[in-house]
Design a protein around this motif. Structure first.
Motif, PDB file in Angstrom:
ATOM      1  N   LYS A 170       3.152 -53.284  45.412  1.00  0.00           N
ATOM      2  CA  LYS A 170       4.430 -53.671  44.811  1.00  0.00           C
ATOM      3  C   LYS A 170       5.177 -54.567  45.803  1.00  0.00           C
ATOM      4  CE  LYS A 170       5.333 -49.924  41.553  1.00  0.00           C
ATOM      5  NZ  LYS A 170       6.357 -48.935  41.099  1.00  0.00           N
ATOM      6  N   VAL A 171       5.516 -55.781  45.355  1.00  0.00           N
ATOM      7  CA  VAL A 171       6.107 -56.789  46.237  1.00  0.00           C
ATOM      8  C   VAL A 171       7.535 -57.087  45.793  1.00  0.00           C
ATOM      9  CG1 VAL A 171       5.852 -59.099  47.217  1.00  0.00           C
ATOM     10  CG2 VAL A 171       3.815 -57.816  46.507  1.00  0.00           C
ATOM     11  N   GLY A 172       8.490 -56.790  46.648  1.00  0.00           N
ATOM     12  CA  GLY A 172       9.870 -57.175  46.404  1.00  0.00           C
ATOM     13  C   GLY A 172      10.106 -58.566  46.966  1.00  0.00           C
ATOM     14  N   VAL A 173      10.496 -59.503  46.099  1.00  0.00           N
ATOM     15  CA  VAL A 173      10.630 -60.891  46.545  1.00  0.00           C
ATOM     16  C   VAL A 173      12.095 -61.267  46.680  1.00  0.00           C
ATOM     17  CG1 VAL A 173       8.421 -61.535  45.534  1.00  0.00           C
ATOM     18  CG2 VAL A 173      10.492 -61.844  44.193  1.00  0.00           C
ATOM     19  N   MET A 174      12.393 -62.013  47.738  1.00  0.00           N
ATOM     20  CA  MET A 174      13.727 -62.554  47.992  1.00  0.00           C
ATOM     21  C   MET A 174      13.596 -64.062  48.059  1.00  0.00           C
ATOM     22  SD  MET A 174      16.121 -60.224  48.213  1.00  0.00           S
ATOM     23  CE  MET A 174      17.394 -60.897  49.259  1.00  0.00           C
ATOM     24  N   TYR A 175      13.673 -64.707  46.901  1.00  0.00           N
ATOM     25  CA  TYR A 175      13.520 -66.154  46.800  1.00  0.00           C
ATOM     26  C   TYR A 175      14.872 -66.779  46.482  1.00  0.00           C
ATOM     27  CZ  TYR A 175       8.506 -65.033  46.244  1.00  0.00           C
ATOM     28  OH  TYR A 175       7.228 -64.558  46.400  1.00  0.00           O
ATOM     29  N   PRO A 176      15.431 -67.592  47.370  1.00  0.00           N
ATOM     30  CA  PRO A 176      16.771 -68.155  47.154  1.00  0.00           C
ATOM     31  C   PRO A 176      16.776 -69.274  46.120  1.00  0.00           C
ATOM     32  CG  PRO A 176      15.837 -69.010  49.167  1.00  0.00           C
ATOM     33  CD  PRO A 176      14.871 -67.982  48.673  1.00  0.00           C
ATOM     34  N   ASN A 177      17.948 -69.633  45.697  1.00  0.00           N
ATOM     35  CA  ASN A 177      18.124 -70.740  44.760  1.00  0.00           C
ATOM     36  C   ASN A 177      18.192 -72.053  45.544  1.00  0.00           C
ATOM     37  OD1 ASN A 177      18.623 -72.256  42.453  1.00  0.00           O
ATOM     38  ND2 ASN A 177      20.830 -71.883  42.509  1.00  0.00           N
ATOM     39  N   ASP A 178      17.037 -72.448  46.081  1.00  0.00           N
ATOM     40  CA  ASP A 178      16.932 -73.727  46.775  1.00  0.00           C
ATOM     41  C   ASP A 178      15.538 -74.281  46.536  1.00  0.00           C
ATOM     42  OD1 ASP A 178      15.217 -72.345  48.488  1.00  0.00           O
ATOM     43  OD2 ASP A 178      16.595 -72.331  50.184  1.00  0.00           O
ATOM     44  N   ALA A 179      15.215 -75.405  47.155  1.00  0.00           N
ATOM     45  CA  ALA A 179      13.930 -76.060  46.878  1.00  0.00           C
ATOM     46  C   ALA A 179      12.753 -75.161  47.226  1.00  0.00           C
ATOM     47  CB  ALA A 179      13.846 -77.385  47.649  1.00  0.00           C
ATOM     48  N   ASP A 180      12.802 -74.500  48.377  1.00  0.00           N
ATOM     49  CA  ASP A 180      11.717 -73.598  48.764  1.00  0.00           C
ATOM     50  C   ASP A 180      11.614 -72.419  47.807  1.00  0.00           C
ATOM     51  OD1 ASP A 180      10.659 -74.879  50.980  1.00  0.00           O
ATOM     52  OD2 ASP A 180      12.026 -73.939  52.383  1.00  0.00           O
ATOM     53  N   GLY A 181      12.736 -71.753  47.578  1.00  0.00           N
ATOM     54  CA  GLY A 181      12.735 -70.572  46.737  1.00  0.00           C
ATOM     55  C   GLY A 181      12.265 -70.842  45.323  1.00  0.00           C
ATOM     56  N   ASN A 182      12.736 -71.932  44.757  1.00  0.00           N
ATOM     57  CA  ASN A 182      12.349 -72.263  43.390  1.00  0.00           C
ATOM     58  C   ASN A 182      10.875 -72.632  43.292  1.00  0.00           C
ATOM     59  OD1 ASN A 182      14.997 -71.819  42.550  1.00  0.00           O
ATOM     60  ND2 ASN A 182      15.591 -73.953  42.865  1.00  0.00           N
ATOM     61  N   ALA A 183      10.352 -73.290  44.330  1.00  0.00           N
ATOM     62  CA  ALA A 183       8.938 -73.679  44.318  1.00  0.00           C
ATOM     63  C   ALA A 183       8.036 -72.459  44.405  1.00  0.00           C
ATOM     64  CB  ALA A 183       8.648 -74.640  45.473  1.00  0.00           C
ATOM     65  N   VAL A 184       8.357 -71.527  45.292  1.00  0.00           N
ATOM     66  CA  VAL A 184       7.472 -70.368  45.445  1.00  0.00           C
ATOM     67  C   VAL A 184       7.614 -69.407  44.275  1.00  0.00           C
ATOM     68  CG1 VAL A 184       7.400 -70.551  47.956  1.00  0.00           C
ATOM     69  CG2 VAL A 184       9.116 -69.103  46.897  1.00  0.00           C
ATOM     70  N   ARG A 185       8.807 -69.319  43.675  1.00  0.00           N
ATOM     71  CA  ARG A 185       8.958 -68.470  42.487  1.00  0.00           C
ATOM     72  C   ARG A 185       8.082 -69.003  41.341  1.00  0.00           C
ATOM     73  NH1 ARG A 185      13.810 -67.687  42.529  1.00  0.00           N
ATOM     74  NH2 ARG A 185      13.935 -65.419  42.726  1.00  0.00           N
TER      75      ARG A 185
END
Length: 424
Positions: A181-196
């Protein structure tokens, strides 16, 4: 001589001096190549730029005699600028450097620097080469569309992508038994949106359950809701792509609220890369899992300075008394590739010729092979990112050691350890 004639004579002399100086500068510039260099030396992303001054010092010394291109020697001038971690400032600095007549732009570290600099170069018709951010955030984050021709004519990027990150995670994480089970913390920026958009589905396809509380804004100070969700869902892996200050706030709160005790793997990206960040976390920084886009154990040398990875890292530690960081080799690999492109042209002062040389570049740098002839998409060359972990140093002047635990994207790099559970 009358006062009027004296003023005329003085003005004429000044004008003549300026003209002669200008002619001298033009004559010198005829044999000079100007390279712009943008990185975040200060601000919240300063960890990425901290070693750049040292690397540039090594490069300038190595290039003191110039470079030979098509039977002619050119002096190399590197105009380096600090973006202060501000995208607007990065764009403005790029425009100023373009106005100063650079022949090649180099941009390094994070979308906040690279994307605005690349956009300015694309608009002005100036060749630009960059590294150290997921290529998807550079390519798709700037408007390219999957399956369509590249919209970029002047800008090129090399390094890791979501594919390499995925390879590393699914090779590294099974070294510790978890409930996946992976809890992800992806921000609302270029990196976060790409990895999401790209990484999370691949992890799900590999059998991991993604617990996503949604994109958060950079600068958030209260992460209680995310922590509560991760605790209630029983996540044992945390995967983050925040700026360093955001992660520090999140993980301190995670420790205070009991999440850290249930987590077996803390997988960081964009943070957790450099010793000062980890030391600032104290005991919370030990056994965090990171990803190395460069390591001093990489078995490659710089064609510009002649240094091995160990020599570069040791030189930094001897000069500063501070622990080496992976940014040393990443920045030098960018310069290695840029100089190789200039040398491959028939005219390094022709922007078109430099652009075309980058497009066909295939060279070994201190960070490994940079090959634009077989990239995943046009204008992009693959690069490795390897599994690594921060562990308590067995000896020496530094508190932590950065050890490699997986080399799947580049088997040439030696592995020295296996992953240790965070909560062990």
């Amino acid at each position: 001589m009358t006062d009027f004639n004296r003023r005329q004579f003085t003005g004429l002399l000044a004008t003549t001096t300026l003209m002669l100086s200008a002619r001298g500068a033009l004559a010198q510039d005829a044999d000079s190549i100007r390279i712009g260099f943008c990185s975040p030396r200060t601000g919240p992303l300063a960890g990425f730029g901290k070693t750049d001054g040292f690397v540039l010092e090594q490069v300038r010394a190595a290039l003191e005699g110039g470079i030979a291109v098509a039977d002619k020697t050119y002096r190399v001038e590197i105009l380096d600028r600090d973006t202060q971690s501000d995208p607007a400032r990065a764009a403005q600095l790029a425009k100023e450097l373009i106005g100063e007549g650079i022949h090649l732009m180099l941009a390094v570290s994070t979308p906040e620097v690279i994307n605005p600099v690349s956009d300015a170069c694309e608009a002005a018709g100036v060749p630009c080469l960059s590294t150290v951010m997921p290529w998807e955030a550079w390519y798709f984050g700037r408007g390219a569309k999957p399956g369509e021709p590249s919209p970029f004519k002047w800008t090129y990027h090399f390094g890791f992508g979501v594919g390499e990150v995925f390879q590393t995670y699914v090779a590294t994480w099974p070294q510790v038994e978890t409930n996946k089970k992976v809890g992800v913390m992806y921000p609302n920026d270029a990196d976060g949106n790409a990895v999401r958009a790209a990484l999370a589905p691949q992890l799900a396809g590999a059998g991991y359950t993604i617990v996503d509380p949604g994109a958060y804004e950079t600068g958030t100070t209260d992460y209680s809701s995310q922590i509560a969700l991760f605790k209630s869902e029983g996540v044992e892996i945390i995967n983050t792509f925040p700026i360093p200050s955001d992660f520090a706030a999140f993980w301190r709160q995670a420790a205070q609220q009991g999440l850290a005790r249930q987590v077996k793997i803390v997988q960081t990206a964009k943070t957790g890369l450099f010793p000062p960040e980890m030391e600032a976390l104290g005991s919370l920084g030990q056994k965090m899992t990171s990803a190395a886009y460069w390591h001093r154990d990489f078995p490659y040398s710089s064609p510009v300075t002649g240094q091995t990875g160990r020599a570069l890292a040791d030189g930094w530690e001897a000069a500063t008394g501070e622990q080496w960081t992976q940014q040393l080799g990443a920045t030098l690999s960018l310069i290695d590739a840029g100089i190789a492109a200039l040398k491959a042209t028939t005219d390094p002062k022709s922007r078109e010729a430099v652009r075309d040389a980058i497009a066909s570049l295939n060279v070994e740098t201190i960070g490994g092979q940079v090959d634009f002839t077989s990239g995943p998409v046009p204008n992009v060359a693959h690069g490795p990112i390897l599994g690594a972990q921060w562990v308590k140093a067995a000896e020496g002047p530094f508190a932590l050691d950065y050890v490699l635990v997986d080399n799947t994207p580049d088997p040439n790099v030696p592995v020295s350890a296996t992953l240790i559970p965070y909560n062990e």
